[in-house]
Design a protein around this motif. Structure first.
Motif, PDB file in Angstrom:
ATOM      1  N   ILE A   3       0.552  -1.254   0.533  1.00 42.59           N
ATOM      2  CA  ILE A   3      -0.153  -0.229  -0.093  1.00 42.59           C
ATOM      3  C   ILE A   3       0.864   1.148   0.057  1.00 42.59           C
ATOM      4  O   ILE A   3       0.429   2.257  -0.960  1.00 42.59           O
ATOM      5  N   LEU A   4       1.864   1.412   0.914  1.00 42.38           N
ATOM      6  CA  LEU A   4       2.695   2.556   0.994  1.00 42.38           C
ATOM      7  C   LEU A   4       3.669   2.480  -0.510  1.00 42.38           C
ATOM      8  O   LEU A   4       3.855   3.809  -1.011  1.00 42.38           O
ATOM      9  N   LEU A   5       3.983   1.921  -1.437  1.00 39.61           N
ATOM     10  CA  LEU A   5       5.419   1.516  -2.008  1.00 39.61           C
ATOM     11  C   LEU A   5       4.292   1.969  -3.376  1.00 39.61           C
ATOM     12  O   LEU A   5       4.974   2.422  -4.567  1.00 39.61           O
ATOM     13  N   PHE A   6       2.964   1.047  -3.634  1.00 41.91           N
ATOM     14  CA  PHE A   6       2.459   0.992  -5.028  1.00 41.91           C
ATOM     15  C   PHE A   6       1.149   2.449  -4.373  1.00 41.91           C
ATOM     16  O   PHE A   6       0.921   1.814  -3.841  1.00 41.91           O
ATOM     17  N   ASP A   7       1.086   2.411  -6.085  1.00 41.87           N
ATOM     18  CA  ASP A   7      -0.615   3.906  -6.019  1.00 41.87           C
ATOM     19  C   ASP A   7      -1.266   2.747  -5.334  1.00 41.87           C
ATOM     20  O   ASP A   7      -2.459   2.194  -6.713  1.00 41.87           O
ATOM     21  N   VAL A   8      -1.997   3.080  -4.861  1.00 42.12           N
ATOM     22  CA  VAL A   8      -3.455   2.684  -4.410  1.00 42.12           C
ATOM     23  C   VAL A   8      -3.882   3.817  -3.541  1.00 42.12           C
ATOM     24  O   VAL A   8      -3.485   4.451  -2.821  1.00 42.12           O
ATOM     25  N   ILE A   9      -4.996   3.878  -4.517  1.00 43.07           N
ATOM     26  CA  ILE A   9      -5.777   4.730  -3.975  1.00 43.07           C
ATOM     27  C   ILE A   9      -7.264   4.374  -2.661  1.00 43.07           C
ATOM     28  O   ILE A   9      -7.851   3.254  -2.530  1.00 43.07           O
ATOM     29  N   LEU A  10      -7.317   4.873  -1.052  1.00 39.13           N
ATOM     30  CA  LEU A  10      -6.913   3.695   0.576  1.00 39.13           C
ATOM     31  C   LEU A  10      -8.625   5.683   0.650  1.00 39.13           C
ATOM     32  O   LEU A  10      -8.537   5.688   0.332  1.00 39.13           O
ATOM     33  N   THR A  11      -9.783   4.733   1.112  1.00 38.03           N
ATOM     34  CA  THR A  11     -10.917   4.971   1.275  1.00 38.03           C
ATOM     35  C   THR A  11     -11.462   4.617   2.723  1.00 38.03           C
ATOM     36  O   THR A  11     -10.175   3.847   3.054  1.00 38.03           O
ATOM     37  N   SER A  12     -12.235   4.756   3.031  1.00 44.79           N
ATOM     38  CA  SER A  12     -12.997   4.529   4.530  1.00 44.79           C
ATOM     39  C   SER A  12     -13.514   2.814   4.586  1.00 44.79           C
ATOM     40  O   SER A  12     -13.063   2.537   5.250  1.00 44.79           O
ATOM     41  N   ALA A  13     -14.183   3.203   3.127  1.00 45.07           N
ATOM     42  CA  ALA A  13     -14.729   1.634   2.528  1.00 45.07           C
ATOM     43  C   ALA A  13     -13.496   0.910   2.548  1.00 45.07           C
ATOM     44  O   ALA A  13     -13.575  -0.601   3.044  1.00 45.07           O
ATOM     45  N   THR A  14     -12.683   0.605   1.820  1.00 41.92           N
ATOM     46  CA  THR A  14     -11.760   0.047   1.300  1.00 41.92           C
ATOM     47  C   THR A  14     -10.719  -0.185   2.985  1.00 41.92           C
ATOM     48  O   THR A  14     -10.520  -1.609   2.583  1.00 41.92           O
ATOM     49  N   VAL A  15     -10.359   0.457   3.822  1.00 45.91           N
ATOM     50  CA  VAL A  15      -9.458   0.392   4.675  1.00 45.91           C
ATOM     51  C   VAL A  15     -10.099  -0.332   5.836  1.00 45.91           C
ATOM     52  O   VAL A  15      -9.709  -1.802   6.220  1.00 45.91           O
ATOM     53  N   GLY A  16     -11.414  -0.947   5.789  1.00 42.30           N
ATOM     54  CA  GLY A  16     -12.776  -1.329   6.523  1.00 42.30           C
ATOM     55  C   GLY A  16     -12.368  -3.010   6.097  1.00 42.30           C
ATOM     56  O   GLY A  16     -12.476  -3.893   7.042  1.00 42.30           O
ATOM     57  N   CYS A  17     -12.612  -2.968   5.031  1.00 44.56           N
ATOM     58  CA  CYS A  17     -12.243  -4.285   4.556  1.00 44.56           C
ATOM     59  C   CYS A  17     -11.918  -4.960   4.164  1.00 44.56           C
ATOM     60  O   CYS A  17     -11.359  -6.763   4.764  1.00 44.56           O
ATOM     61  N   PHE A  18     -10.054  -4.239   4.220  1.00 40.02           N
ATOM     62  CA  PHE A  18      -8.809  -4.840   5.466  1.00 40.02           C
ATOM     63  C   PHE A  18      -8.427  -5.485   5.916  1.00 40.02           C
ATOM     64  O   PHE A  18      -8.193  -6.549   6.280  1.00 40.02           O
ATOM     65  N   LEU A  19      -9.355  -4.117   7.073  1.00 40.45           N
ATOM     66  CA  LEU A  19      -9.449  -4.906   8.956  1.00 40.45           C
ATOM     67  C   LEU A  19     -10.281  -5.886   8.582  1.00 40.45           C
ATOM     68  O   LEU A  19      -9.906  -6.893   9.859  1.00 40.45           O
ATOM     69  N   LEU A  20     -11.282  -5.900   7.840  1.00 38.10           N
ATOM     70  CA  LEU A  20     -12.160  -7.099   8.166  1.00 38.10           C
ATOM     71  C   LEU A  20     -11.739  -8.676   7.594  1.00 38.10           C
ATOM     72  O   LEU A  20     -11.515  -9.377   8.407  1.00 38.10           O
ATOM     73  N   GLY A  21     -10.902  -8.803   6.670  1.00 36.35           N
ATOM     74  CA  GLY A  21     -10.661  -9.621   6.069  1.00 36.35           C
ATOM     75  C   GLY A  21      -9.158  -9.759   6.604  1.00 36.35           C
ATOM     76  O   GLY A  21      -8.818 -11.348   7.428  1.00 36.35           O
TER      77      GLY A  21
END
Length: 270
Positions: A237-255
Motif C-alpha cells: 500500500i505504501l510502495l504502490f499507487d493505491v487509492i484508499l477510502t474508509s470503506a476500502t480500509v474497513g474491508c482490509f481490516l475485516l479481512g
C-alpha cells in the motif's frame, strides 16, 4: 531449536515480501502482462534450482517419482491455474489477491471490497476469484492424497515440470509469444534484473515454506504466514499507487480479522 524456528520464520517472511513486491513491480509497474512467459520463466528457474539442489544432495526427491505422476497430475493442473490466474490478478489489481480469502469475515470483506474499490477492475477480480478457486481445489487434493508417497518437495518438482511444459505450449495460442516483442522495457536492465530476482525468490520462498511446515506445528506455521501477509499488504500500500477510502480500509481490516481468527482456530485445534 527455538532460535532455528525463528530464523526460518523470518527467512520465510523476507522471501514472501521480496517475492510479492518483485512480482508486483514487474506485473503492475513495468506492466509485463504476459503470464505464460513470466510464470513459465519462474517455474523454469525454480525447477532447475530444485534439480541442482537434488543432485548436490541439498534436497531429497523420491526416486520412485514416476509411479505417482498420474495421481498428482490434476493437482499440477490446478497449480498452473493458481500461478496463471494469480499473475493476471496481480497485474490488474492494486491490492493483493491474498486479502480476498475464505471464512465468514474474509467472505464479507471479499464481497464488499469490489463495491468500495475506487480502482475497480472487473478482469482483475475475475482472475482473483479463479486464483482462489484453484488454491482451494489444490489444497483439497493435497489433503486427499496424504497417503501418497510424494513429499512436499516431490510435489513441487512435478508442479515445476508440468508448469514449464504447459505454459510453453500455451504461450503461442494466447499470443504472449508474439506480443512480448512490443514490450517497451524488453531490453532494459531493470526488467532483466527483476525477472531474474523473481525466479530465484520464488525458489527460495518455496524452499523456506517447506522448511517452515516441517519445523512447526500448523498453528505456528499459519501465524508466520499471516504475519508475512500483513507486512506485505502494508508495504504494498505504501510502495504502490493505491487509492484508499474508509470503506476500502474497513474491508482490509475485516479481512485481516478473519485471517487472524483462522490462525487462532488452527492454534486451538493443534
Amino acid at each position: 531449536m527455538c532460535m532455528r524456528r525463528c530464523l526460518v520464520g523470518l527467512t520465510f517472511c523476507t522471501c514472501y515480501l521480496a517475492f510479492y513486491l518483485t512480482n508486483k513491480y514487474v506485473l503492475s509497474v513495468l506492466k509485463f502482462t504476459y503470464p505464460t512467459l513470466f510464470q513459465g520463466w519462474q517455474t523454469l528457474v525454480g525447477g532447475l534450482l530444485l534439480h541442482v539442489s537434488w543432485k548436490l544432495g541439498w534436497a531429497e526427491i523420491n526416486s520412485s517419482l514416476r509411479a505417482d505422476v498420474l495421481t498428482w497430475l490434476p493437482a499440477s493442473v490446478l497449480f498452473v491455474g493458481i500461478i496463471y490466474a494469480g499473475s493476471r490478478a496481480l497485474s490488474r489489481l492494486k491490492t493483493s489477491p491474498a486479502k480476498i480469502c475464505s471464512a465468514l469475515f474474509l467472505l464479507a470483506a471479499a464481497g464488499c471490497l469490489p463495491f468500495n474499490d475506487s480502482q475497480f477492475d472487473p478482469d482483475g477480480y475475475f482472475w482473483a476469484v479463479i486464483h482462489l478457486f484453484c488454491v482451494g481445489a489444490y489444497r483439497i487434493l493435497q489433503k486427499s492424497q496424504k497417503s501418497n508417497a510424494l513429499s512436499d518437495i516431490d510435489q513441487q518438482y512435478l508442479n515445476y515440470i508440468f508448469s514449464v511444459v504447459l505454459l510453453a505450449f500455451a504461450s503461442h495460442p494466447t499470443g504472449d509469444l508474439f506480443r512480448v516483442r512490443d514490450f517497451p522495457f524488453l531490453y532494459f536492465y531493470r526488467f532483466h534484473g527483476s525477472c531474474c530476482a523473481s525466479g530465484f525468490l520464488g525458489f527460495f520462498l518455496m524452499f523456506s515454506t517447506v522448511k517452515l511446515k516441517s519445523l512447526m506445528a500448523p498453528g505456528q506455521c499459519a501465524a508466520w504466514i499471516f504475519f508475512a501477509k500483513v507486512i506485505t499488504a502494508g508495504l504494498s500500500i505504501l510502495l504502490f499507487d493505491v487509492i484508499l477510502t474508509s470503506a476500502t480500509v474497513g474491508c482490509f481490516l475485516l479481512g485481516g480479522l478473519g485471517e487472524a481468527l483462522l490462525v487462532f482456530s488452527e492454534r486451538k485445534g493443534a
